[in-house]
Design an enzyme around this catalytic site. Structure first.
Site, PDB file in Angstrom:
ATOM      1  N   ASP A 179       0.869  -1.180   0.000  1.00 22.54           N
ATOM      2  CA  ASP A 179       0.000   0.000   0.000  1.00 22.54           C
ATOM      3  C   ASP A 179       0.906   1.231   0.000  1.00 22.54           C
ATOM      4  OD1 ASP A 179      -1.642   2.139   0.711  1.00 22.54           O
ATOM      5  OD2 ASP A 179      -2.931   0.887   1.968  1.00 22.54           O
ATOM      6  N   HIS A 180       0.893   1.943  -1.118  1.00 17.27           N
ATOM      7  CA  HIS A 180       1.856   3.045  -1.282  1.00 17.27           C
ATOM      8  C   HIS A 180       1.539   4.238  -0.379  1.00 17.27           C
ATOM      9  CE1 HIS A 180       5.211   4.952  -2.973  1.00 17.27           C
ATOM     10  NE2 HIS A 180       4.955   4.844  -4.256  1.00 17.27           N
ATOM     11  N   ARG A 181       0.377   4.217   0.278  1.00 13.31           N
ATOM     12  CA  ARG A 181       0.103   5.302   1.239  1.00 13.31           C
ATOM     13  C   ARG A 181       0.986   5.173   2.472  1.00 13.31           C
ATOM     14  NH1 ARG A 181      -6.225   4.254   1.760  1.00 13.31           N
ATOM     15  NH2 ARG A 181      -5.335   2.169   1.863  1.00 13.31           N
TER      16      ARG A 181
END
Ligand code: CAO
Length: 249
Positions: free
Chosen positions: A222-224
Site C-alpha cells: 500500500d503506497h500510502r
C-alpha cells in the site's frame, strides 16, 4: 440460454444474441471474495515490487528434512518463518492505517495468512504467532489448515486477525503476478514457481556457467504507507534469509 426477465437487469451485453449462454451461480466464497477483492483493488494504491531469491540451499535443505523427519516441508513454512522475522525487522509491514488517516497502527503480534486454492474459491487461513513457532510446527499447521480449507472450510475466526498474507502459486507455475492486498493489511507477498537459471560462476572462472535455482517474489504494498525503497529492502532481506535455511528452523 440467458434471457433477462423484468427485475433481472443485465449489467452487460445480452450474449444470447450471439449464441447459447449458460448461467451458473458463483460459489458463495467466490462471491464474497469478489466483493472484497474489488473493494481492495480500487481503494488501495497498489505497487508490486518484483525480486527473486536464490534457493539452491533451501531446496536441498527442505528435501533433506522431508526425508529425515515425517513432516513434509514445502517452501511455504520457510517463507512463513522468514516473513515473521521480517515483520519484526520492518514494523511498517506489520501495521494498518488508522482510520484518522494520520497514524499507523503497529502490531506487536505476528499473525500471517496464506491463500489456499479450494474448489469453492480462495480462502485465507491465518497462522497465529508465527514468530514463536518452529519450522516443523509451521509445516504441520499450514498443511492441516490447507486440508481443512479444502475439505470442510474454515471458520471466520480462523481467517481473521492477519497482519500480512503470503500467496504461493509456486506449485502451479508462473513467473510473477500482482497479488491484491488483503486489507486492512498493508502488504502481501506473491510467490511464483522456482526455476533454474544460468548465472556467471561464483569463482569467476571464464567459459563456465553455474545453474542456480531462483524463487520469484512479488510484493504488493500500500503506497500510502510503504515506499518502494522499503519494499526493495524487504525482499532483499527476504532473499538473504532464504539463502540460509538452516537458520530458519
Ligand atoms: N516452486 C516450485 N515448486 C513449488 C513451489 C515453488 N515456489 N512451492 C511449492 N512447490 C512444490 C512443493 O514443494 C510440492 O512439491 P514436492 O511434493 O515435490 O515437494 C508441490 O509444489 C505441491 O505443494 P503444495 O501446493 O501441496 O504445498 P505448498 O505448501 O507449496 O502450498 C498452498 C500450499 C495452500 C499455498 C497451495 O496448495 C495453494 O493453494 N496455492 C494456491 C494459492 C492461490 O491460489 N493464490 C492465488 C491468490 S491470488 O488469486
Amino acid at each position: 440460454m440467458n434471457t433477462p426477465s423484468s427485475g433481472d437487469r443485465p449489467i452487460g451485453p445480452d450474449f444470447s444474441e450471439f449464441g447459447d449462454v449458460e448461467k451458473v451461480a458463483m460459489p458463495r466464497v467466490q462471491q464474497y471474495a469478489a466483493r472484497f477483492l474489488a473493494q481492495n483493488w480500487t481503494s488501495i494504491p497498489h505497487v508490486t515490487h518484483h525480486d527473486e531469491a536464490e534457493v539452491d540451499a533451501l531446496e536441498a535443505f527442505r528435501k533433506q528434512l522431508s526425508v529425515s523427519e515425517e513432516t513434509k516441508y514445502t517452501p511455504l513454512p520457510f517463507l512463513l518463518k522468514a516473513v515473521a522475522q521480517l515483520l519484526l525487522e520492518f514494523p511498517r509491514f506489520n501495521a494498518s492505517l488508522d482510520s484518522d488517516g494520520r497514524h499507523l497502527l503497529l502490531k506487536r503480534y505476528v499473525h500471517i495468512g496464506f491463500a489456499v486454492d479450494t474448489p469453492g474459491g480462495l480462502l485465507v487461513p491465518v497462522i497465529r504467532d508465527v514468530d514463536q513457532k518452529s519450522l516443523r510446527e509451521l509445516a504441520e499447521e499450514s498443511a492441516a489448515l490447507s486440508r481443512q480449507a479444502r475439505e470442510k472450510g474454515l471458520s471466520l475466526a480462523q481467517m481473521s486477525g492477519g497482519c500480512f498474507t503470503i500467496s504461493s502459486l509456486g506449485s502451479i507455475g508462473g513467473t510473477a503476478f500482482t497479488p491484491i492486498i488483503n486489507a486492512p493489511e498493508l502488504a502481501i507477498l506473491g510467490v511464483a514457481a522456482q526455476r533454474w537459471r544460468p548465472c556467471p560462476p561464483q569463482d569467476g572462472a571464464p567459459d563456465s556457467i553455474d545453474w542456480r535455482l531462483h524463487l520469484p517474489l512479488s510484493l504488493s504494498y500500500d503506497h500510502r504507507a510503504i515506499n518502494g525503497a522499503d519494499a526493495a529492502r524487504f525482499t532483499r532481506r527476504l532473499a538473504e534469509l532464504l539463502a540460509r535455511p538452516a537458520a530458519l528452523t
